[in-house]
Design a protein around this motif. Structure first.
Motif, short mmCIF file in Angstrom:
data_model
loop_
_atom_site.label_atom_id
_atom_site.label_comp_id
_atom_site.label_asym_id
_atom_site.label_seq_id
_atom_site.Cartn_x
_atom_site.Cartn_y
_atom_site.Cartn_z
N LEU A 39 0.87 -1.18 0.00
CA LEU A 39 0.00 0.00 0.00
C LEU A 39 0.90 1.22 0.00
CD1 LEU A 39 -3.02 0.80 0.14
CD2 LEU A 39 -2.73 0.99 2.62
N LEU A 40 0.72 2.09 -0.99
CA LEU A 40 1.60 3.23 -1.19
C LEU A 40 0.81 4.53 -1.23
CD1 LEU A 40 3.69 1.76 -4.17
CD2 LEU A 40 4.18 1.55 -1.73
N ALA A 41 1.53 5.64 -1.21
CA ALA A 41 0.94 6.95 -1.48
C ALA A 41 1.85 7.67 -2.46
CB ALA A 41 0.79 7.76 -0.20
N ASP A 42 1.25 8.37 -3.42
CA ASP A 42 2.07 9.11 -4.36
C ASP A 42 2.62 10.36 -3.68
OD1 ASP A 42 0.11 11.13 -4.48
OD2 ASP A 42 -0.80 10.34 -6.31
N ASP A 98 -1.93 18.19 -10.06
CA ASP A 98 -1.19 18.38 -11.30
C ASP A 98 -1.21 17.05 -12.06
OD1 ASP A 98 0.76 18.62 -13.31
OD2 ASP A 98 1.95 20.02 -12.12
N ALA A 99 -2.10 16.94 -13.05
CA ALA A 99 -2.26 15.67 -13.77
C ALA A 99 -1.00 15.28 -14.51
CB ALA A 99 -3.43 15.78 -14.75
N PHE A 100 -0.31 16.25 -15.08
CA PHE A 100 0.90 15.93 -15.85
C PHE A 100 1.98 15.36 -14.93
CE2 PHE A 100 4.92 17.06 -17.94
CZ PHE A 100 4.73 16.45 -19.17
N ASP A 101 2.17 16.00 -13.78
CA ASP A 101 3.18 15.50 -12.83
C ASP A 101 2.79 14.12 -12.31
OD1 ASP A 101 5.57 16.10 -10.99
OD2 ASP A 101 3.99 15.62 -9.55
N ALA A 102 1.49 13.91 -12.01
CA ALA A 102 1.04 12.61 -11.52
C ALA A 102 1.25 11.53 -12.57
CB ALA A 102 -0.43 12.68 -11.13
N ALA A 103 0.99 11.85 -13.85
CA ALA A 103 1.18 10.87 -14.91
C ALA A 103 2.63 10.44 -15.02
CB ALA A 103 0.70 11.45 -16.24
N ILE A 104 3.54 11.38 -14.82
CA ILE A 104 4.97 11.03 -14.84
C ILE A 104 5.30 10.10 -13.68
CG2 ILE A 104 7.29 11.96 -14.55
CD1 ILE A 104 6.35 14.46 -16.04
N TYR A 137 3.29 8.03 -11.86
CA TYR A 137 2.72 6.69 -12.01
C TYR A 137 3.30 5.96 -13.21
CZ TYR A 137 -0.72 7.60 -8.37
OH TYR A 137 -1.32 7.86 -7.15
N GLY A 138 3.59 6.69 -14.26
CA GLY A 138 4.19 6.06 -15.44
C GLY A 138 5.53 5.43 -15.12
N GLU A 139 6.34 6.13 -14.33
CA GLU A 139 7.66 5.61 -13.98
C GLU A 139 7.57 4.48 -12.96
OE1 GLU A 139 9.74 9.12 -12.76
OE2 GLU A 139 10.31 9.64 -14.82
N VAL A 140 6.61 4.56 -12.04
CA VAL A 140 6.46 3.51 -11.02
C VAL A 140 5.84 2.25 -11.60
CG1 VAL A 140 5.26 2.90 -8.87
CG2 VAL A 140 6.33 5.15 -9.11
N LEU A 141 4.85 2.41 -12.50
CA LEU A 141 4.05 1.28 -12.98
C LEU A 141 4.38 0.87 -14.41
CD1 LEU A 141 0.61 2.45 -11.54
CD2 LEU A 141 2.18 0.77 -10.54
N ASP A 142 5.44 1.44 -14.98
CA ASP A 142 5.88 1.07 -16.34
C ASP A 142 4.82 1.34 -17.40
OD1 ASP A 142 8.52 0.24 -15.91
OD2 ASP A 142 7.87 -1.71 -15.19
N TRP A 143 4.11 2.47 -17.27
CA TRP A 143 3.19 2.85 -18.33
C TRP A 143 3.97 3.29 -19.56
CZ3 TRP A 143 -0.49 6.60 -15.19
CH2 TRP A 143 -1.27 5.82 -14.29
N ALA A 144 3.41 3.02 -20.73
CA ALA A 144 3.98 3.50 -21.99
C ALA A 144 5.45 3.12 -22.14
CB ALA A 144 3.80 5.02 -22.11
#
Length: 267
Positions: free
Chosen positions: A121-124, A158-164, A166-173
């Motif tokens: 269980l994590l928090a961003d 900040d959606a853009f910062d959040a996407a970065i 989660y993308g780096e943590v969860l291997d998106w894209a």
């Protein structure tokens, strides 16, 4: 996990978190009273229940025999908030936790072993809580997606910062097999897995200044046939209505956990 021999030849069966890397794969509710929670969601969403292997404080929700969600009545014991939490599939829980911490996130619990897998269980870095899951999925991913259609939306500053993050943590894209696709549509970040929209991240228009008034959180949406009936059932069984429209309502259960019912599979 048992193999379904009745599945059509050539159809894809998802059994491992690595197969849907980065996608939402489960939702879990932290509550105080498992029996009261069961009664509420049986009345509002029509769920059936069975015991979980982890003990008396844990339950599994079923729709037509397919597991769709879990309850952990540990809020008081573990001093945790009463809340719904989405879990994302990862190939390695240890690696995902390390990446989250390196990028300013925190690990509240785990990784811990919960056969048939491992969870944390994590928090961003803005405080929104989410979980990760490594191992065999609790339910076939495709069946889970359609048995009780679940959609999640991150409300953040900040959606853009959040996407970065989660993308780096969860291997998106990335080039990882089965990874999620990320696009920017209408001022939101849109996450797709195997062609399905599975999550959105919103904070207002991309490029706008972060909104300091937003309390970042993941909101769980359940698709239902009759929003008005769910609203009535929630009120009768001790819940409350935060907002409602003809096709969507934001509810609180009797314990205080917030969720959304919608007439759309995803919004």
């Amino acid at each position: 996990m048992n193999h379904d021999t009745s599945r059509p030849r050539g159809a894809t069966r998802i059994v491992s978190s690595a197969s849907v890397s980065g996608a939402p794969c489960w939702v879990s509710l932290t509550s105080r009273d498992v029996d009261a929670t069961e009664d509420f969601y049986r009345a509002v969403l029509g769920w059936e229940w069975r015991s979980a292997k982890l003990g008396d404080r844990f339950r599994m929700a079923l729709v037509d025999g397919t597991p769709v969600a879990g309850i952990a009545a540990v809020a008081d014991m573990w001093q945790m908030a009463v809340a719904w939490t989405p879990y994302f599939a990862v190939a390695s829980a240890d690696e995902a936790v390390a990446r989250a911490q390196e990028r300013g996130g925190t690990a509240a619990v785990g990784p811990l072993s919960f056969p048939p897998g491992r969870a944390a269980l994590l928090a961003d870095r803005d405080g929104a809580t989410f979980g990760i899951w490594e191992g065999a999925l609790v339910a076939d991913w495709e069946k889970w997606r359609h048995a009780a259609p679940t959609f999640i939306r991150l409300h953040t500053r900040d959606a853009f910062d959040a996407a970065i993050f989660y993308g780096e943590v969860l291997d998106w894209a990335t080039e990882r097999s089965g990874c999620c696709e990320v696009q920017y549509e209408g001022g939101e970040v849109v996450l797709r897995s195997q062609g399905d929209i599975v999550a959105r991240i919103e904070s207002g228009a991309l490029g706008a200044a972060p909104d300091p008034t937003i309390r970042p959180h993941w909101q769980i949406h359940f698709a239902v046939e009759d929003v008005a009936a769910c609203v009535r059932a929630a009120e009768v069984h001790g819940g409350s209505v935060l907002s409602k429209g003809s096709d969507e309502a934001v509810l609180r259960d009797a314990d205080g956990a917030q969720f959304t019912v919608t007439s759309y599979p995803e919004r």
